[in-house]
Scaffold this motif. Structure first.
Motif, PDB file in Angstrom:
ATOM      1  N   VAL A   1      -5.583  -4.895  -8.798  1.00  0.00           N
ATOM      2  CA  VAL A   1      -4.652  -3.910  -8.251  1.00  0.00           C
ATOM      3  C   VAL A   1      -4.262  -2.886  -9.322  1.00  0.00           C
ATOM      4  CG1 VAL A   1      -2.325  -3.549  -7.319  1.00  0.00           C
ATOM      5  CG2 VAL A   1      -3.737  -5.414  -6.447  1.00  0.00           C
TER       6      VAL A   1
ATOM      7  N   TYR B   1      -7.183  -0.678 -10.052  1.00  0.00           N
ATOM      8  CA  TYR B   1      -7.435   0.162  -8.881  1.00  0.00           C
ATOM      9  C   TYR B   1      -6.569   1.415  -8.974  1.00  0.00           C
ATOM     10  CZ  TYR B   1      -6.738   1.900  -4.117  1.00  0.00           C
ATOM     11  OH  TYR B   1      -6.613   2.700  -3.013  1.00  0.00           O
ATOM     12  N   PHE B   2      -5.281   1.223  -9.267  1.00  0.00           N
ATOM     13  CA  PHE B   2      -4.393   2.372  -9.444  1.00  0.00           C
ATOM     14  C   PHE B   2      -4.888   3.249 -10.594  1.00  0.00           C
ATOM     15  CE2 PHE B   2      -0.839  -0.244  -7.427  1.00  0.00           C
ATOM     16  CZ  PHE B   2      -0.834   0.505  -6.259  1.00  0.00           C
TER      17      PHE B   2
ATOM     18  N   PRO C   1       0.786  -1.231   0.000  1.00  0.00           N
ATOM     19  CA  PRO C   1       0.000   0.000   0.000  1.00  0.00           C
ATOM     20  C   PRO C   1       0.814   1.275   0.000  1.00  0.00           C
ATOM     21  CG  PRO C   1      -0.866  -1.595   1.574  1.00  0.00           C
ATOM     22  CD  PRO C   1       0.433  -2.131   1.083  1.00  0.00           C
TER      23      PRO C   1
ATOM     24  N   ASN D   1       2.551   3.870  -4.542  1.00  0.00           N
ATOM     25  CA  ASN D   1       1.436   4.289  -5.393  1.00  0.00           C
ATOM     26  C   ASN D   1       1.907   4.785  -6.762  1.00  0.00           C
ATOM     27  OD1 ASN D   1      -0.570   3.727  -3.499  1.00  0.00           O
ATOM     28  ND2 ASN D   1      -0.254   5.685  -2.477  1.00  0.00           N
TER      29      ASN D   1
ATOM     30  N   GLU E   1      -6.473  -0.769   1.987  1.00  0.00           N
ATOM     31  CA  GLU E   1      -5.802   0.247   1.163  1.00  0.00           C
ATOM     32  C   GLU E   1      -5.745  -0.183  -0.293  1.00  0.00           C
ATOM     33  OE1 GLU E   1      -3.627   3.789   0.324  1.00  0.00           O
ATOM     34  OE2 GLU E   1      -4.775   3.165   2.083  1.00  0.00           O
ATOM     35  N   LEU E   2      -5.481  -1.459  -0.533  1.00  0.00           N
ATOM     36  CA  LEU E   2      -5.467  -2.033  -1.881  1.00  0.00           C
ATOM     37  C   LEU E   2      -6.433  -3.206  -1.924  1.00  0.00           C
ATOM     38  CD1 LEU E   2      -1.667  -2.254  -2.841  1.00  0.00           C
ATOM     39  CD2 LEU E   2      -3.374  -0.713  -3.806  1.00  0.00           C
TER      40      LEU E   2
END
Length: 249
Positions: A113, A116-117, A13, A16, A78-79
């Protein structure tokens, strides 16, 4: 909790990535760690997934390391979190099927993931498409673990001249005369389709490769710690995964 590579859950997490290239680099690192857990480090991974323990997850990190650990405590995390409780199915099915199941869930987690970013940092339609296309150039972890990548490349042709003298390709004899006209050019194309069973990356002309005589997957020598000199003295090469299976059977 034991970990592959000694990294903690918090390693994920705090990192980023903000551009398509950074997210793709993050994806490749996590993917490499997961592949390592399910191939080269499979014995250690198997041992850590004790069904008697609580719900466990398999994490991959940008540093190309992996870890088996409990899921994040905060809700929402967080992720995105990996599949929960992979350890409970370990002894209830064939090992190959269990590893393939974990591989499928790992593929899904990697995509979640990455996107998500993408959502968090406002990737537009073009960026999302570019990210997916970059990711889609790699075989899935499931394809690597199940061996389907090797099967696909076999359908094209046998791979030759980039392993030790004891390799599968050299035991098949020379090519037919009509196939030898443009050998160099054809070999480059054929080798480009071959993927390492450990890291999943493509063949490169300046790299030493070796083939497992049991599962017939190809590996970078550096990924399985085999040098050309050492390969000359190996009559039958067994990759780490096949060696571990033989030890446990």
């Amino acid at each position: 909790m034991e970990a592959g590579g000694g990294v903690g859950v918090g390693a994920g997490p705090n990192y980023n990535p903000r551009t398509v290239e950074e997210v793709f680099k993050d994806f490749k690192g996590r993917r490499a760690g997961l592949i390592k857990a399910l191939t080269n480090d499979v014995e250690d991974f198997y041992r850590q997934c004790d069904p008697e323990k609580e719900n466990l997850c398999l994490y991959g990190f940008p540093s190309e390391q992996w870890e088996v650990n409990l899921p994040a405590e905060e809700v929402p995390p967080e992720l995105p979190e990996p599949a929960l409780g992979i350890n409970f199915a370990r002894d209830g099915m064939q090992e190959k099927d269990w590893l393939s199941l974990v591989a499928v869930h790992s593929d899904a987690w990697l995509l979640s993931v990455a996107f998500y970013f993408g959502a968090r940092f406002g990737f537009d339609k073009a960026d999302r498409k570019r990210l997916f296309n970059m990711i889609n150039e790699f075989p899935t972890i499931f394809e690597i673990v199940s061996g389907s990548v090797k099967k696909q490349s076999k359908e094209k042709s046998s791979v030759s001249n980039h392993s030790s003298n004891k390799s599968k390709s050299n035991s098949k004899g020379p090519k037919d005369d009509d196939e030898g006209l443009d050998d160099d050019e054809e070999d480059d194309d054929e080798h480009g389709d071959t993927l390492c069973g450990a890291c999943g990356d493509n063949y490169a002309a300046d790299e030493f490769w070796i083939c497992c005589d049991i599962c017939e997957k190809w590996f970078h020598g550096k990924c399985v710690k085999i040098t050309p000199a050492r390969a000359e003295h190996i009559k039958q090469y067994k990759c780490p995964s096949c060696s571990n299976k033989r030890a446990r059977s």
